[in-house]
Design a protein around this motif. Sequence first.
Motif, short mmCIF file in Angstrom:
data_model
loop_
_atom_site.label_atom_id
_atom_site.label_comp_id
_atom_site.label_asym_id
_atom_site.label_seq_id
_atom_site.Cartn_x
_atom_site.Cartn_y
_atom_site.Cartn_z
N HIS A 33 0.91 -1.13 -0.19
CA HIS A 33 -0.18 0.10 0.27
C HIS A 33 1.01 1.09 0.02
O HIS A 33 1.51 1.39 1.05
N PHE A 34 1.12 1.96 -1.17
CA PHE A 34 1.60 2.99 -1.20
C PHE A 34 0.67 4.30 -0.53
O PHE A 34 -0.33 4.51 -0.95
N ILE A 35 1.36 5.13 0.44
CA ILE A 35 0.52 6.13 1.12
C ILE A 35 1.41 7.53 0.67
O ILE A 35 2.31 7.53 1.43
N ALA A 36 1.06 8.27 -0.05
CA ALA A 36 1.63 9.45 -0.65
C ALA A 36 1.01 10.61 -1.02
O ALA A 36 -0.29 10.26 -1.30
N TYR A 37 1.17 11.94 -1.34
CA TYR A 37 0.42 13.14 -1.62
C TYR A 37 0.11 12.90 -3.11
O TYR A 37 -0.80 13.72 -3.57
N SER A 38 0.83 12.11 -3.81
CA SER A 38 0.61 11.84 -5.02
C SER A 38 1.08 10.29 -5.69
O SER A 38 1.86 9.99 -5.08
N MET A 39 0.63 9.97 -6.85
CA MET A 39 1.18 8.77 -7.35
C MET A 39 2.53 8.63 -7.32
O MET A 39 2.88 9.61 -8.05
N PRO A 40 3.39 7.81 -6.77
CA PRO A 40 4.84 7.87 -7.22
C PRO A 40 5.29 7.88 -8.58
O PRO A 40 4.79 6.86 -9.22
N PHE A 41 6.04 8.68 -9.30
CA PHE A 41 6.11 8.65 -10.56
C PHE A 41 6.70 7.44 -11.32
O PHE A 41 6.34 7.33 -12.52
N ARG A 42 7.23 6.69 -10.56
CA ARG A 42 7.70 5.36 -11.25
C ARG A 42 6.91 4.13 -10.84
O ARG A 42 7.19 3.17 -11.09
N LEU A 43 5.50 4.61 -10.43
CA LEU A 43 4.82 3.28 -10.03
C LEU A 43 4.34 2.69 -11.23
O LEU A 43 4.08 1.39 -11.08
N GLY A 44 3.84 3.27 -12.25
CA GLY A 44 3.20 2.72 -13.35
C GLY A 44 1.89 2.25 -13.24
O GLY A 44 1.23 2.82 -12.42
N HIS A 45 1.59 0.96 -13.64
CA HIS A 45 0.33 0.31 -13.56
C HIS A 45 0.34 -0.26 -12.05
O HIS A 45 1.05 -0.79 -11.38
N ILE A 46 -1.11 -0.03 -11.72
CA ILE A 46 -1.28 -0.43 -10.36
C ILE A 46 -1.79 -2.10 -10.85
O ILE A 46 -2.37 -2.41 -11.86
N ASN A 47 -1.55 -3.17 -9.84
CA ASN A 47 -1.94 -4.37 -9.96
C ASN A 47 -2.67 -4.79 -8.63
O ASN A 47 -2.87 -4.19 -7.80
#
Length: 381
Positions: A33-47
């Motif tokens: 679970h990523f918890i941050a103020y925006s989507m981490p830029f290297r995250l790419g696709h959620i699975n």
Amino acid sequence: MKIGITCYPVYGGSGVVATELGKALASRGHCVHFIAYSMPFRLGHINENIRFHEVNVNTYPLFEYPPYTLNLTSKLVDTVKYEELDILHMHYAIPHATSAVLARQILALEGIRIPIVTTLHGTDITIVGQDPSFAPVVNYSINQSDGVTAVSEYLKEETLQSGDIKSHIEVIPNFIDTNRFKPLEKAHFKQAICPNGEKLLVHVSNFRPVKRAVEVVNVFHALRSDGYAVKLLLVGDGPDRVAAEHKARELGVYEEIRFLGKQEPVEEILSIADIFLMPSGSETFGLAALEAMSCGVPVVASDIGGLPELVVEGETGFLCDLGDIGAFTARAKELLDNPDLMKRMGKASRDRAVSEFDTDIIIPKYESYYESVRASVASAV
Ligand code: GMT
């Protein structure tokens, strides 16, 4: 395990490490679970094994400075509680570790004991942590974490030398996906950038002053002035980009340089590089240099911080005194004058990345560290 990860989601080493760690853990079956103020830029696709929880920062007329730390704390509390997380992993002490410690106290009132691991990346200790206006809270948050890791022996020693950190610190270095970052066949790209067979210097950073990007331009200019047929790619963006552009114009080499700005995928650019330059004034590990090494590129870097733990002097590249443009230039010439040496060092760099820093080597270290922290927290309850 169900793992909560908080990081700065922006272009920068700690965010990259945290994001790649989360992705690698998810691919090994953990739920991250990523918890941050925006989507981490290297995250790419959620699975199915990766979730994202956005921290919304409240605005209210009274809040001239919105209390992000508290919004993050509340989001951590909710995520731990409702997603039944097993552990929180905070990247960068300020304010992430602080929020986690506060969240842990709130959760304890409901009988939930969440273990916290904090990873120190560098500027949270070497720059921000030394600021007296932050020091007490940085020290407290690190000391209150259940586990602390640092990305190099250098950073561990720096942290302990302050005398205020009492925690045991585990060193787990940065890592690299050597299947992604590998020498790629990009002859057309190289031809476009170096149409007359020039050699290519590359620098990748966020252009913060600590990266000393202007010195890269100085080295490039010195090489051109001495008749070397070279080109330069500057990748990334940040506060010193304008200064680097200005220096390039002043020295009359602007036309020979490409300022590419922020780029993904970096591995394609690194694959056409002949030399990677990192004249940083401070670098706890030097992830950008590891990315270059993994693509088979020799690195010429400052002899500071954690860089000697990564770049093996005379084997995978060269280490130069900080700010010594002459030394950087001389080492670059040594490589340019000696194609065999350049090739040998490029191969040694790649071999070192694969044998010491591959994702498959480092991620299990985090997994076993999580297990040991969870076990010691459980036994203390
Ligand atoms: O280098 C930066 O400006 C970004 C910074 C960060 O905190 O995001 O990077 C630090 O962490 C990286 C990942 O652990 C390290 O590879 C970098 O060496 C380190 N940067 C500095 O120490 C300046």
